[in-house]
Design a protein around this motif. Structure first.
Motif, PDB file in Angstrom:
ATOM      1  N   GLY B  35      46.541  37.226  34.678  1.00 49.85           N
ATOM      2  CA  GLY B  35      47.943  37.622  34.463  1.00 49.85           C
ATOM      3  C   GLY B  35      48.307  38.958  35.068  1.00 49.85           C
ATOM      4  O   GLY B  35      48.986  39.767  34.447  1.00 49.85           O
ATOM      5  N   LYS B  37      47.699  42.017  35.262  1.00 49.34           N
ATOM      6  CA  LYS B  37      47.114  43.306  34.873  1.00 49.34           C
ATOM      7  C   LYS B  37      46.164  43.198  33.696  1.00 49.34           C
ATOM      8  O   LYS B  37      45.764  44.204  33.133  1.00 49.34           O
ATOM      9  CB  LYS B  37      48.196  44.359  34.642  1.00 49.34           C
ATOM     10  CG  LYS B  37      48.956  44.275  33.345  1.00 49.34           C
ATOM     11  CD  LYS B  37      49.968  45.405  33.244  1.00 49.34           C
ATOM     12  CE  LYS B  37      49.352  46.751  32.918  1.00 49.34           C
ATOM     13  NZ  LYS B  37      50.336  47.794  32.763  1.00 49.34           N
ATOM     14  N   TYR B  38      45.797  42.016  33.324  1.00 46.89           N
ATOM     15  CA  TYR B  38      44.960  41.858  32.148  1.00 46.89           C
ATOM     16  C   TYR B  38      43.598  41.279  32.516  1.00 46.89           C
ATOM     17  O   TYR B  38      43.361  40.900  33.670  1.00 46.89           O
ATOM     18  CB  TYR B  38      45.641  40.929  31.147  1.00 46.89           C
ATOM     19  CG  TYR B  38      47.048  41.364  30.828  1.00 46.89           C
ATOM     20  CD1 TYR B  38      47.272  42.418  29.953  1.00 46.89           C
ATOM     21  CD2 TYR B  38      48.144  40.763  31.439  1.00 46.89           C
ATOM     22  CE1 TYR B  38      48.557  42.853  29.681  1.00 46.89           C
ATOM     23  CE2 TYR B  38      49.430  41.192  31.165  1.00 46.89           C
ATOM     24  CZ  TYR B  38      49.634  42.239  30.291  1.00 46.89           C
ATOM     25  OH  TYR B  38      50.901  42.672  30.028  1.00 46.89           O
ATOM     26  N   LEU B 260      52.777  32.070  33.105  1.00 44.30           N
ATOM     27  CA  LEU B 260      53.412  33.362  32.797  1.00 44.30           C
ATOM     28  C   LEU B 260      54.698  33.563  33.580  1.00 44.30           C
ATOM     29  O   LEU B 260      55.549  34.360  33.196  1.00 44.30           O
ATOM     30  CB  LEU B 260      52.448  34.522  33.091  1.00 44.30           C
ATOM     31  CG  LEU B 260      51.202  34.613  32.220  1.00 44.30           C
ATOM     32  CD1 LEU B 260      50.356  35.784  32.670  1.00 44.30           C
ATOM     33  CD2 LEU B 260      51.574  34.779  30.753  1.00 44.30           C
ATOM     34  N   LEU B 269      55.324  38.393  27.483  1.00 43.68           N
ATOM     35  CA  LEU B 269      54.503  39.604  27.591  1.00 43.68           C
ATOM     36  C   LEU B 269      55.345  40.862  27.414  1.00 43.68           C
ATOM     37  O   LEU B 269      54.824  41.962  27.413  1.00 43.68           O
ATOM     38  CB  LEU B 269      53.819  39.653  28.953  1.00 43.68           C
ATOM     39  CG  LEU B 269      52.864  38.497  29.270  1.00 43.68           C
ATOM     40  CD1 LEU B 269      52.313  38.660  30.672  1.00 43.68           C
ATOM     41  CD2 LEU B 269      51.739  38.445  28.255  1.00 43.68           C
ATOM     42  N   TYR B 270      56.659  40.703  27.305  1.00 47.88           N
ATOM     43  CA  TYR B 270      57.553  41.868  27.286  1.00 47.88           C
ATOM     44  C   TYR B 270      58.025  42.220  25.878  1.00 47.88           C
ATOM     45  O   TYR B 270      58.934  43.007  25.711  1.00 47.88           O
ATOM     46  CB  TYR B 270      58.752  41.615  28.215  1.00 47.88           C
ATOM     47  CG  TYR B 270      58.317  41.457  29.653  1.00 47.88           C
ATOM     48  CD1 TYR B 270      58.301  42.542  30.523  1.00 47.88           C
ATOM     49  CD2 TYR B 270      57.858  40.238  30.129  1.00 47.88           C
ATOM     50  CE1 TYR B 270      57.868  42.416  31.818  1.00 47.88           C
ATOM     51  CE2 TYR B 270      57.413  40.096  31.431  1.00 47.88           C
ATOM     52  CZ  TYR B 270      57.420  41.191  32.270  1.00 47.88           C
ATOM     53  OH  TYR B 270      56.970  41.064  33.554  1.00 47.88           O
ATOM     54  N   LYS B 275      52.557  43.824  22.023  1.00 46.06           N
ATOM     55  CA  LYS B 275      52.102  44.108  23.381  1.00 46.06           C
ATOM     56  C   LYS B 275      50.699  43.566  23.599  1.00 46.06           C
ATOM     57  O   LYS B 275      49.893  43.550  22.663  1.00 46.06           O
ATOM     58  CB  LYS B 275      52.054  45.626  23.598  1.00 46.06           C
ATOM     59  CG  LYS B 275      53.399  46.236  23.936  1.00 46.06           C
ATOM     60  CD  LYS B 275      53.223  47.703  24.298  1.00 46.06           C
ATOM     61  CE  LYS B 275      54.549  48.318  24.673  1.00 46.06           C
ATOM     62  NZ  LYS B 275      54.434  49.718  25.062  1.00 46.06           N
ATOM     63  N   VAL B 294      59.502  39.171  47.777  1.00 46.58           N
ATOM     64  CA  VAL B 294      58.763  38.853  46.551  1.00 46.58           C
ATOM     65  C   VAL B 294      59.686  38.104  45.607  1.00 46.58           C
ATOM     66  O   VAL B 294      60.752  38.616  45.246  1.00 46.58           O
ATOM     67  CB  VAL B 294      58.244  40.127  45.844  1.00 46.58           C
ATOM     68  CG1 VAL B 294      57.376  39.751  44.648  1.00 46.58           C
ATOM     69  CG2 VAL B 294      57.466  41.012  46.806  1.00 46.58           C
ATOM     70  N   GLN B 295      59.323  36.905  45.219  1.00 52.40           N
ATOM     71  CA  GLN B 295      60.140  36.124  44.287  1.00 52.40           C
ATOM     72  C   GLN B 295      59.254  35.342  43.336  1.00 52.40           C
ATOM     73  O   GLN B 295      58.154  34.922  43.700  1.00 52.40           O
ATOM     74  CB  GLN B 295      61.049  35.152  45.047  1.00 52.40           C
ATOM     75  CG  GLN B 295      62.210  35.868  45.729  1.00 52.40           C
ATOM     76  CD  GLN B 295      63.197  34.916  46.363  1.00 52.40           C
ATOM     77  OE1 GLN B 295      62.885  33.772  46.628  1.00 52.40           O
ATOM     78  NE2 GLN B 295      64.407  35.411  46.606  1.00 52.40           N
ATOM     79  N   ASN B 296      59.760  35.136  42.130  1.00 54.86           N
ATOM     80  CA  ASN B 296      59.070  34.301  41.141  1.00 54.86           C
ATOM     81  C   ASN B 296      57.616  34.687  40.965  1.00 54.86           C
ATOM     82  O   ASN B 296      56.731  33.824  40.969  1.00 54.86           O
ATOM     83  CB  ASN B 296      59.132  32.837  41.549  1.00 54.86           C
ATOM     84  CG  ASN B 296      60.489  32.257  41.290  1.00 54.86           C
ATOM     85  OD1 ASN B 296      61.038  32.438  40.203  1.00 54.86           O
ATOM     86  ND2 ASN B 296      61.049  31.620  42.276  1.00 54.86           N
ATOM     87  N   SER B 297      57.371  35.970  40.850  1.00 54.43           N
ATOM     88  CA  SER B 297      55.988  36.425  40.798  1.00 54.43           C
ATOM     89  C   SER B 297      55.863  37.595  39.843  1.00 54.43           C
ATOM     90  O   SER B 297      56.867  38.192  39.451  1.00 54.43           O
ATOM     91  CB  SER B 297      55.532  36.874  42.191  1.00 54.43           C
ATOM     92  OG  SER B 297      55.535  35.784  43.077  1.00 54.43           O
ATOM     93  N   MET B 298      54.623  37.917  39.510  1.00 55.62           N
ATOM     94  CA  MET B 298      54.335  39.144  38.783  1.00 55.62           C
ATOM     95  C   MET B 298      53.420  40.003  39.643  1.00 55.62           C
ATOM     96  O   MET B 298      52.438  39.512  40.194  1.00 55.62           O
ATOM     97  CB  MET B 298      53.658  38.838  37.456  1.00 55.62           C
ATOM     98  CG  MET B 298      54.637  38.473  36.379  1.00 55.62           C
ATOM     99  SD  MET B 298      53.761  38.356  34.832  1.00 55.62           S
ATOM    100  CE  MET B 298      55.111  37.955  33.762  1.00 55.62           C
ATOM    101  N   VAL B 299      53.764  41.282  39.724  1.00 57.04           N
ATOM    102  CA  VAL B 299      53.014  42.217  40.555  1.00 57.04           C
ATOM    103  C   VAL B 299      52.808  43.469  39.718  1.00 57.04           C
ATOM    104  O   VAL B 299      53.682  43.838  38.928  1.00 57.04           O
ATOM    105  CB  VAL B 299      53.792  42.560  41.847  1.00 57.04           C
ATOM    106  CG1 VAL B 299      52.963  43.445  42.770  1.00 57.04           C
ATOM    107  CG2 VAL B 299      54.239  41.299  42.584  1.00 57.04           C
ATOM    108  N   THR B 300      51.677  44.146  39.895  1.00 57.29           N
ATOM    109  CA  THR B 300      51.443  45.318  39.055  1.00 57.29           C
ATOM    110  C   THR B 300      51.075  46.561  39.867  1.00 57.29           C
ATOM    111  O   THR B 300      51.155  46.576  41.092  1.00 57.29           O
ATOM    112  CB  THR B 300      50.398  44.994  37.961  1.00 57.29           C
ATOM    113  OG1 THR B 300      50.364  46.064  37.024  1.00 57.29           O
ATOM    114  CG2 THR B 300      49.016  44.827  38.561  1.00 57.29           C
TER     115      THR B 300
END
Lengths: 375, 400
Positions: B35, B37-38, B260, B269-270, B275, B294-300
């Protein structure tokens, strides 16, 4: 020369220059101004001290320091939660002699018992107005080799009068000996400006403080650097790495924007000398369907449904559907409603911009919206 | 007693996770990044602290180094406590000899002294390979209200999926009357989630009895639960209706990551009240370049993105260069996707480098024989040279 940084005490002045960015320091100290997406200005001198091997740091503060205390906490994130040394916060009225100080000398006098108690031989003093990744080792090494009384970190460059009007400017000979000092001069062109970072021995520092207090002197710049520059051995350490100096809201805006150029960011965020900050456990950034992000720095916890360009977004910013954010700095918790368009805007924490608004500042004078405001 | 805790959690993190192949070759499954950052173990650890359970034993055995380092003193999860906190519990040598953990029940048996230190009424047994948010305190309240000896959390699954799980058969009061492991024709749709609460005095007795039985396999599912049922102890099912996923296989790991970013999947997750905590990598904010999409994504944190990213999970410190395309994929911390490379339906392990114009995986619609399609996997610290092609479903565990 190899120097023992375990023998050095760090002192950070959290409130110096508060007045130059009065909007941003309304609710906080200079040191707790948010910067670069996830940092506070004090993270830079503090991380630089830790990365240079300094493990005992005092933070001198005066007013508005709740956000500073909240940010620093036990200082674990900077690895300064120690039995030996560690971080000490030095507010006014900390002991019988300390009161609300007027200048750097009185501020140091208020911290006198802390300074005396430290077993360090040298002291590095820093304000929070310089954003850089600086190693103090070569500075201390030069200070010892030169046998100087005071070594001040300076940068020689071409300045505008706006850049220089909050600075201390020095004239030196070829060996870097300071020959004269100008305080907040009306100048422009090539000059050597102080970065408000100084190195001296603890003995010199304590003698200087006691002597100055006895004579009623309160300004380090005026009563020591300027008045005694011929009698003391004051040297400059010319610093040429990447830095930015925050002297106004406009320069704050510019310093943030500069980090959108990767070559600048790479000089500030060195993998082996990281900049530490408080961790807030936000989820990763969520980029939605149809969002469009270009040339921007985005911190964790943001949710982006609209367009973002040339901007710095702090943690937990929300950009609604159809919203357009261009050339902005949006601090922690800002929400931009659906179909709103904002440009050249600095929003403080938790600003809420409703739907269908258009807000525009000027490139030379970005619009600032205060903490918690609702538009 | 000063140290007394009502409930102690024991997290089973010792399995090899062999069905994740290259991803668990050098690290234990709970330490696998998830996910963006986890790591997988962040979910049960965060659930513990959010549920008010502050004493957790993590049972490790296989490749524990990354997991030990990650958990450290437990501070990121607020589990560095004066009394209690998180403890990593590997097998150890005793006066009577030394043994590896021979099963899930045996791992708890070998650490009975740890549990007894806290004199708990209840023990919560968790797995280190599930993604979900759950208030264990509610389950504990249910266990107490039901006056149960063991409570097993269950999820009502679709009938066609029930044969993939351990299935609990219950009466009208949700008492467990029977169970079956991966039945061909399921008699119920209540699947065990691998989350148990035991009344400690009962569990202790069954652990000791099981240990003395030379032929037993020292396993909760195979021994302890059946033994308790056969002896007539009160076993109840606790129905959970949130999101829960076992991430023990490549496909389920990939799917859970994609869940996610699926707005129809209920895992948030928000939520500031719940948390999910993780150890912070100390990196600057992510930079999205002028040519990026960048679309439909999670980036950290720490990522530098100049290419295109869609439907993907991008972990900390990842670099995606100009012209590179990442779709429907998972990039684990520190990987680099060089110019012109294409990563589709793939998982790329930590610090791996995908060379220029390399092509990893493929979209299912581009493959005629669907049996040959699957998520491609590049292990950790692997270099894929410029222009190489990694077929869909391939698992790469050395440089190519």
């Amino acid at each position: 020369m190899d120097v023992n940084m375990g023998n050095v005490l760090g002192l950070i002045f959290a409130n110096m220059h508060d007045g130059s960015v009065a909007e941003l320091t309304k609710n906080r100290t200079m040191g707790s101004i948010l910067f670069g997406g996830r940092y506070r200005l004090i993270d830079f001198p503090l991380s630089n001290m830790v990365n240079s091997g300094i493990s005992e740091v005092g933070v001198i503060t005066k007013s508005n320091y709740q956000s500073l205390l909240d940010h620093l906490g036990s200082a674990r994130e900077w690895d300064l939660s120690r039995k030996k040394g560690g971080l000490y916060i030095l507010p006014p009225f900390g002991n019988v002699e300390s009161k609300l100080y007027r200048g750097r000398i009185e501020a140091l006098y208020g911290a006198m018992s802390f300074i005396k108690h430290s077993m360090a031989e040298y002291v590095v003093l820093s304000d929070c107005d310089i954003v850089t990744n600086m190693d103090f080792k070569p500075i201390l090494s030069q200070h010892i080799a030169d046998g100087a009384d005071i070594t001040m970190v300076t940068h020689t460059g071409v300045y505008t009068s706006d850049d220089i009007k909050h600075s201390t400017v020095v004239n030196t000979d070829d060996e870097g000996n300071v020959k004269s000092v100008l305080i907040q001069p009306d100048l422009s062109g090539t000059c050597t400006a102080s970065l408000n970072i100084f190195v001296m021995s603890k003995k010199f520092l304590t003698d200087m403080i006691l002597d100055s207090i006895a004579r009623g002197n309160i300004s380090f710049e005026k009563d020591i650097l300027q008045a005694k520059c011929s009698e003391l051995n004051i040297k400059t350490f010319e610093y040429s790495n990447y830095f930015s100096k925050i002297t106004s809201v406009a320069s704050y805006f510019k310093a943030n924007q500069e980090l959108l150029k990767l070559e600048n960011a790479r000089k500030l965020y060195l993998p082996k000398r990281p900049i530490y900050t408080k961790v807030s456990d936000n989820a990763p950034v969520k980029y939605d369907l149809d969002c469009c992000v270009k040339n921007s720095l985005i911190a964790d916890g943001c949710v982006i449904e609209g367009e973002v360009e040339n901007s710095v977004l702090f943690r937990g910013v929300k950009v609604g559907k159809g919203a357009k954010v261009k050339d902005c700095i949006l601090m922690q918790g800002t929400a931009v409603g659906d179909n709103s368009e904002v440009s050249y805007l600095i929003t403080d924490k938790n600003v809420n911009i409703g739907v269908n608004h258009i807000l525009t500042g000027a490139p030379s004078y970005p619009m600032y919206i205060g903490k918690g405001a609702s538009v | 007693m000063f140290n007394k805790k009502e409930c102690v959690a024991m997290l089973l993190a010792g399995g090899q996770g062999s069905r994740l192949y290259a991803l668990t070759q050098t690290i234990a499954k709970p330490a696998v990044p998830f996910g963006a950052k986890y790591r997988i173990i962040d979910f049960p650890l965060s659930n513990c602290i959010n549920s008010g359970i502050d004493t957790v034993g993590v049972l490790t055995q296989y490749q524990p180094m990354a997991l030990n380092e990650y958990i450290g003193n437990g501070q990121p999860w607020d589990l560095d406590r004066v009394h209690g906190g998180v403890f990593v519990l590997p097998p150890y040598q005793k006066a009577s000899g030394a043994d590896w953990y021979s099963g899930t029940a045996n791992s708890i048996y070998q650490n009975m002294a740890f549990i007894e230190r806290y004199d708990p009424e209840y023990v919560l047994v968790l797995s280190g390979d599930h993604i979900y948010k759950m208030d264990y305190n509610k389950m504990l309240a249910y266990h107490k209200a039901k006056n149960a000896d063991a409570t097993i959390a269950v999820l009502d699954v679709p009938k066609e999926e029930a044969s993939r799980f351990g299935i609990m058969i219950t009466d009208e009061d949700d008492n467990i009357i029977d169970f079956e492991e991966k039945p061909k024709v399921p008699r119920s749709t209540l699947a065990s989630m691998g989350i148990y609460i035991f009344t400690w005095s009962k569990l202790k007795a069954y652990l000791i009895a099981n240990e003395n039985d030379k032929d037993a396999s020292k396993d909760f599912g195979k021994n302890i639960i059946p033994d308790m049922k056969n002896a007539g102890e009160k076993l109840v099912a606790y129905r959970f209706d949130g999101y829960w996923k076992d991430v023990g296989t490549i496909d389920s790991l990939w799917e859970a990551n994609m869940d996610l970013i699926n707005p129809n999947i209920p895992i948030d997750l928000y939520d500031p009240a719940w948390k999910i905590y993780s150890r912070n990598p100390v990196l600057p904010p992510q930079y999205i370049g002028s040519d990026a999409m960048v679309q439909n994504s999670m980036v950290t944190e720490g990522c530098i993105i100049d290419g295109s990213i869609e439907f993907s999970m991008i972990s900390d410190g990842v670099v995606v260069e100009e012209g590179a395309v990442v779709c429907d994929s998972i990039l684990m911390p520190g990987c680099v996707v060089k110019k012109g490379a294409k990563v589709e339906y793939a998982i790329v392990g930590e610090n791996s480098v995908i060379g220029e114009n390399a092509h990893i995986g493929a979209r299912p619609e581009h493959i005629e024989d669907k049996d040959t399609w699957g998520v491609a996997v590049v292990g950790h610290n692997i270099n894929i040279s410029d222009g190489s092609v990694v077929a869909p479903k391939a698992i790469i565990s050395s440089d190519m």
